[in-house]
Design a protein around this motif. Structure first.
Motif, mmCIF file in Angstrom:
data_model
loop_
_atom_site.group_PDB
_atom_site.id
_atom_site.type_symbol
_atom_site.label_atom_id
_atom_site.label_comp_id
_atom_site.label_asym_id
_atom_site.label_seq_id
_atom_site.Cartn_x
_atom_site.Cartn_y
_atom_site.Cartn_z
ATOM 1 N N SER A 5 -23.391 6.555 -76.833
ATOM 2 C CA SER A 5 -23.528 6.579 -78.301
ATOM 3 C C SER A 5 -22.257 7.112 -79.160
ATOM 4 O O SER A 5 -21.970 6.642 -80.352
ATOM 5 C CB SER A 5 -24.913 7.302 -78.673
ATOM 6 N N GLY A 6 -21.790 8.003 -78.461
ATOM 7 C CA GLY A 6 -20.602 8.764 -79.273
ATOM 8 C C GLY A 6 -19.365 7.681 -79.372
ATOM 9 O O GLY A 6 -18.706 8.130 -80.407
ATOM 10 N N GLU A 7 -19.452 6.566 -78.826
ATOM 11 C CA GLU A 7 -18.619 5.700 -78.808
ATOM 12 C C GLU A 7 -18.840 4.328 -79.776
ATOM 13 O O GLU A 7 -17.872 3.690 -80.320
ATOM 14 C CB GLU A 7 -17.924 4.942 -77.434
ATOM 15 N N LEU A 8 -20.021 4.441 -80.321
ATOM 16 C CA LEU A 8 -20.368 3.272 -81.052
ATOM 17 C C LEU A 8 -19.471 2.974 -82.314
ATOM 18 O O LEU A 8 -19.283 1.753 -82.535
ATOM 19 C CB LEU A 8 -21.951 3.440 -81.467
ATOM 20 N N PHE A 9 -19.159 3.831 -82.997
ATOM 21 C CA PHE A 9 -18.479 3.615 -84.169
ATOM 22 C C PHE A 9 -16.743 3.807 -84.222
ATOM 23 O O PHE A 9 -16.034 3.859 -84.982
ATOM 24 C CB PHE A 9 -18.879 4.514 -85.088
ATOM 25 N N ASP A 10 -16.431 3.929 -82.758
ATOM 26 C CA ASP A 10 -14.961 4.138 -82.669
ATOM 27 C C ASP A 10 -14.371 2.942 -82.541
ATOM 28 O O ASP A 10 -14.730 1.951 -81.892
ATOM 29 C CB ASP A 10 -14.813 4.869 -81.489
ATOM 30 N N GLU A 14 -8.578 5.520 -78.378
ATOM 31 C CA GLU A 14 -9.276 6.996 -77.853
ATOM 32 C C GLU A 14 -10.443 6.877 -78.172
ATOM 33 O O GLU A 14 -11.072 7.303 -79.214
ATOM 34 C CB GLU A 14 -8.460 7.990 -78.513
ATOM 35 N N PRO A 15 -11.368 6.993 -76.914
ATOM 36 C CA PRO A 15 -12.888 7.440 -77.325
ATOM 37 C C PRO A 15 -13.085 8.698 -77.481
ATOM 38 O O PRO A 15 -12.275 9.727 -77.080
ATOM 39 C CB PRO A 15 -13.452 6.834 -75.884
ATOM 40 N N GLY A 21 -14.027 12.212 -64.526
ATOM 41 C CA GLY A 21 -14.701 12.462 -63.153
ATOM 42 C C GLY A 21 -16.250 12.651 -62.938
ATOM 43 O O GLY A 21 -16.462 13.303 -64.006
ATOM 44 N N GLU A 22 -16.614 12.747 -61.882
ATOM 45 C CA GLU A 22 -17.944 12.984 -61.871
ATOM 46 C C GLU A 22 -18.572 14.581 -62.445
ATOM 47 O O GLU A 22 -17.995 15.205 -61.854
ATOM 48 C CB GLU A 22 -18.653 12.816 -60.427
ATOM 49 N N GLY A 23 -19.290 14.402 -63.368
ATOM 50 C CA GLY A 23 -19.756 15.834 -63.881
ATOM 51 C C GLY A 23 -18.704 16.449 -64.886
ATOM 52 O O GLY A 23 -18.784 17.339 -65.511
ATOM 53 N N ALA A 24 -17.551 15.909 -65.202
ATOM 54 C CA ALA A 24 -16.763 16.418 -66.342
ATOM 55 C C ALA A 24 -16.597 15.672 -67.369
ATOM 56 O O ALA A 24 -16.068 14.336 -67.310
ATOM 57 C CB ALA A 24 -15.300 16.635 -65.624
ATOM 58 N N ALA A 25 -16.676 15.820 -68.500
ATOM 59 C CA ALA A 25 -16.685 15.230 -69.934
ATOM 60 C C ALA A 25 -15.416 15.758 -70.873
ATOM 61 O O ALA A 25 -15.645 17.144 -71.140
ATOM 62 C CB ALA A 25 -18.053 15.005 -70.430
ATOM 63 N N LEU A 26 -14.678 15.117 -71.539
ATOM 64 C CA LEU A 26 -13.846 15.510 -72.434
ATOM 65 C C LEU A 26 -14.307 15.256 -73.812
ATOM 66 O O LEU A 26 -14.486 13.901 -74.043
ATOM 67 C CB LEU A 26 -12.472 15.114 -72.182
ATOM 68 N N LEU A 27 -14.555 16.081 -74.601
ATOM 69 C CA LEU A 27 -15.101 15.755 -75.702
ATOM 70 C C LEU A 27 -14.187 16.069 -77.007
ATOM 71 O O LEU A 27 -13.903 17.156 -77.442
ATOM 72 C CB LEU A 27 -16.423 16.346 -76.405
ATOM 73 N N ARG A 28 -13.042 15.059 -77.244
ATOM 74 C CA ARG A 28 -12.263 15.238 -78.142
ATOM 75 C C ARG A 28 -12.904 15.768 -79.695
ATOM 76 O O ARG A 28 -13.628 15.286 -80.039
ATOM 77 C CB ARG A 28 -11.418 14.006 -78.521
#
Ligand code: MD3
Ligand code: FE
Length: 218
Positions: A5-10, A14-15, A21-28
């Protein structure tokens, strides 16, 4: 649903949220929504528990200056690495975790799929030009099933993200002011570090980078 859902309006390339990788998320830019509260709270913490260069167990002065807030703080000295309830410089408990910090860490973890994250430790790392963190694993916490949330503030840095073995190949991930990374699951024990900071001036933090690392340590 074709995307988080974070990408819906992008619309750009750059998302806002990217898996590392598994378990790691970058929230710009995740921390920017509450930037002023976070920077004000940071000022209060480092007034009560000033940043200092700790010694490694081998007796070397770390290039990164550190402090902590929360019930537990990470410390290093000739006796080793560990968590402690008191600031060894003052003998007093570490400053409380500010509400804005607790909320940011909880909300980032939740966004990345880790519900109910309640950190008891926040390590504050301050990098000036040339300061770096060599490749290491975080293994001083009790429960490795708990994620770690890290918040980058100030000057940009190149984060080094390796594998589960020290000699695995390392990817380089640029991190900027406001970026938040959540490390859990299979990524929790990956080797990581920070390349020497390039000099520069950030409009809010001046000539440094500050990283907040939130953990459930005890
Ligand atoms: C990846 N700090 O304090 S935070 C540390 O930018 C530390 O100051 C770095 O590594 C900094 O221990 C990086 C990001 C981080 C923290 C823990 C991790 C990345 C991680 C644990 C596993 C994998
Ligand atoms: Fe680390």
């Amino acid at each position: 649903m074709h995307a988080s859902s974070g990408e819906l309006f992008d619309t750009g390339a750059e998302p806002r949220e990217r898996s590392l990788g598994e378990g790691a998320a970058l929230l710009r830019s995740f921390a920017l929504a509450h930037e002023r509260e976070i920077l004000d709270a940071l000022d209060g913490v480092i007034r009560a528990a000033p940043l200092r260069h700790m010694l490694t167990p081998g007796g070397l002065r770390m290039s990164v200056a550190m402090s902590n807030c929360g019930a537990l703080g990470w410390i290093s000295d000739r006796r080793g690495y560990r968590y402690a309830a008191r600031d060894p410089e003052s003998g007093k408990p570490w400053p409380q975790l500010p509400a804005a910090f607790a909320r940011l860490a909880h909300d980032a973890a939740s966004q990345a799929g880790f519900a109910d994250f309640a950190p008891d430790a926040c390590l504050i790392n301050r990098y000036e030009a040339g300061a770096k963190l060599s490749l290491h694993q975080d293994r001083d916490e009790k429960d490795f099933s708990q994620p770690i949330v890290s918040v980058s503030l100030g000057l940009p840095a190149m984060f080094l993200f390796g594998g589960l073995r020290r000699n695995d190949r390392v990817s380089r991930i640029p991190l900027a002011h406001g970026d938040v990374v959540v490390w859990g699951g299979a990524s929790r024990m990956r080797y990581h570090g920070v390349a020497p900071l390039k000099d520069g001036t950030h409009p809010r933090l001046g000539a440094c980078r500050v990283n907040l690392t939130f953990r459930k340590a005890g």
